[in-house]
Design an enzyme around this catalytic site. Structure first.
Site, PDB file in Angstrom:
ATOM      1  CG  ASP A 105      -6.272  16.879 -19.892  1.00  0.00           C
ATOM      2  OD1 ASP A 105      -7.241  16.018 -19.465  1.00  0.00           O
ATOM      3  OD2 ASP A 105      -6.776  17.298 -20.810  1.00  0.00           O
ATOM      4  CG  ASP A 321     -10.401  12.788 -17.473  1.00  0.00           C
ATOM      5  OD1 ASP A 321      -9.453  13.162 -18.073  1.00  0.00           O
ATOM      6  OD2 ASP A 321     -11.242  13.269 -17.806  1.00  0.00           O
TER       7      ASP A 321
END
Length: 444
Positions: A105, A321
């Protein structure tokens, strides 16, 4: 799953390699998409978009709060077989080292694993038993690190005794959460020369409780955000200021993977002829990786999108992202993109599959040929262009149904280029030169 901060604290770190030297090596982690954990052919889009929308909401909140040579590798692959819409890597934690599957992440600052600390921990998956690791060192609740430095990582103020460890209640952008205590621990990583190295003193979360769909099939999170205490900070300090990844197709099974690499990547050399580079603004929307998109075109037509959509100083701007699946666009950009693509899909029946909360979906059971769709292109400041594969923006949703993989996110809003849009591209983040380089790749 998220500044203006003081300069990076110099944390004590020892690198012990089994090799005589780590020169000309890189750290690589094998990486897989977490949708590979799903038992059916397609990930349930209603789950993906629900997680993505909650994640984007918290990205916006977090932004408001905070905005005021050699290397290692980790295998990286799709989470499809695990019923997840993100990408997984395996890490080895503690002494002796134990393996854990973690969500990769770039929007998360904290690295943590499912952990037993004095008898607490979820037992329905792999558990890191802190008391069995000789290198586990808890962070005290009275320390400067706990009371000041870790405030942005949701450290808690409760400190009943001097020996109480520093605790946290870490909140993610999709509404998921993890609770536990902070510690310093050792990670063992593989090097590209076939050896292994130990990263000591890395901040880790020992999570005895967690909730939310983000962690389906995972034992924890590998925090790659731009942060003093992220895994990225530690790894790039040792192996050079670069990290890179190549995301395999999000529908790939768990046997298909590429690598998350810290240090110079040989893959970059292989794709040198087609690689493009654009500025990476590391101070614009911390702790996220901000990119300077200035426009979007469909085929030869530049779309009419107001410039303020891309202006981070006006509440817009764009981040890349790995923890968001679909691509989020501010209203003006979203409307221009979907209406522009819809013109090329007029021959296909528009459908509204039950439980699929995406606005534009089409029945493609007859005559659909994605090669006839125009090329969608993101234009970057400086002239670089990102041309995602067509299957990255016209996404398989159900058998015979494809949807435009975009979500409208209000205005002004942070635009997010999600992991499906990024798939089958090599991405290299150079934190020293503040650049992002990318090139199409099979990731195999």
């Amino acid at each position: 799953m998220k500044r203006n901060r003081a300069l990076l604290c110099l944390l004590t770190m020892l690198l012990i390699a089994a090799a005589d030297s780590t020169e000309d090596t890189v750290v690589r982690l094998e990486m897989a998409h977490r949708d590979t954990l799903w038992p059916t052919a397609f990930r349930r889009i209603e789950d993906i978009i629900g997680e993505d929308q909650k994640r984007h909401s918290l990205i916006s909140q977090k932004r408001k709060i905070k905005g005021g040579g050699g290397g290692a590798k980790m295998a990286l692959g799709s989470g499809f077989d695990y019923g997840a819409a993100q990408y997984f890597a395996e890490v080895r934690v503690g002494t002796p080292a134990k393996r854990f599957r973690v969500v990769v992440d770039t929007g998360s600052e904290l690295t943590w694993v499912n952990c037993r600390f004095h008898g607490k921990g979820k037992e329905n998956r792999r558990v890191f038993r802190a008391e069995e690791s000789s290198s586990f060192r808890k962070v005290g609740c009275l320390t400067q690190t706990c009371k000041v430095d870790l405030m942005n990582l949701f450290s808690l103020s409760n400190c009943p005794t001097p020996s109480t460890p520093c605790s946290y209640d870490y909140r993610y952008a999709d509404g998921s959460a993890a609770q536990g205590v902070f510690a310093k621990e050792t990670f063992t990583v593989g090097l590209t020369n076939g050896r292994k190295a130990k990263l000591r003193g890395l901040l880790i979360g020992c999570s005895s409780s967690f909730s939310g769909d983000s962690f389906r099939g995972a034992d924890g999170v590998l925090g790659l955000a731009l942060s003093d205490y992220s895994f990225t900070s530690k790894a790039t300090n040792i192996f050079g200021g670069k990290f890179s990844y190549c995301l395999v197709d999000h529908l790939s099974n768990k046997n298909v993977s590429n690598y998350l690499t810290f240090g110079s990547s040989s893959s970059t050399t292989k794709t040198a002829a087609s690689i493009r580079t654009t500025p990476l603004d590391l101070k614009l929307i911390p702790p996220f990786y901000a990119i300077n998109i200035i426009g979007i075109s469909i085929g030869d037509d530049m779309l009419d999108i107001p410039t303020q959509v891309w202006d981070a100083t006006a509440g817009g701007g764009t981040i890349l992202d790995s923890g968001t699946s679909l691509t989020f666009l501010a209203d003006a950009a979203y409307k221009a993109v979907v209406s522009g693509l819809e013109r090329y899909l007029v021959g296909f029946k528009r459908v509204k599959p039950e439980g699929v909360p995406i606005e534009y979906c089409f029945d493609t059971t007859s005559g659909f040929n994605e090669s006839k769709l125009p090329q969608l292109t993101f234009h970057f400041k400086g002239g670089a262009r990102f041309e995602p594969h067509r299957r990255s923006y016209v996404v398989d949703t159900l058998e015979g149904v494809r949807c435009l993989g975009f979500v409208s996110t209000g205005s002004p809003a942070t635009n997010v280029v999600g992991n499906i849009m990024q798939q089958n591209y090599l991405w290299e983040f150079d934190l020293v030169a503040s650049t992002l380089s990318f090139a199409p790749s099979t990731c195999l």
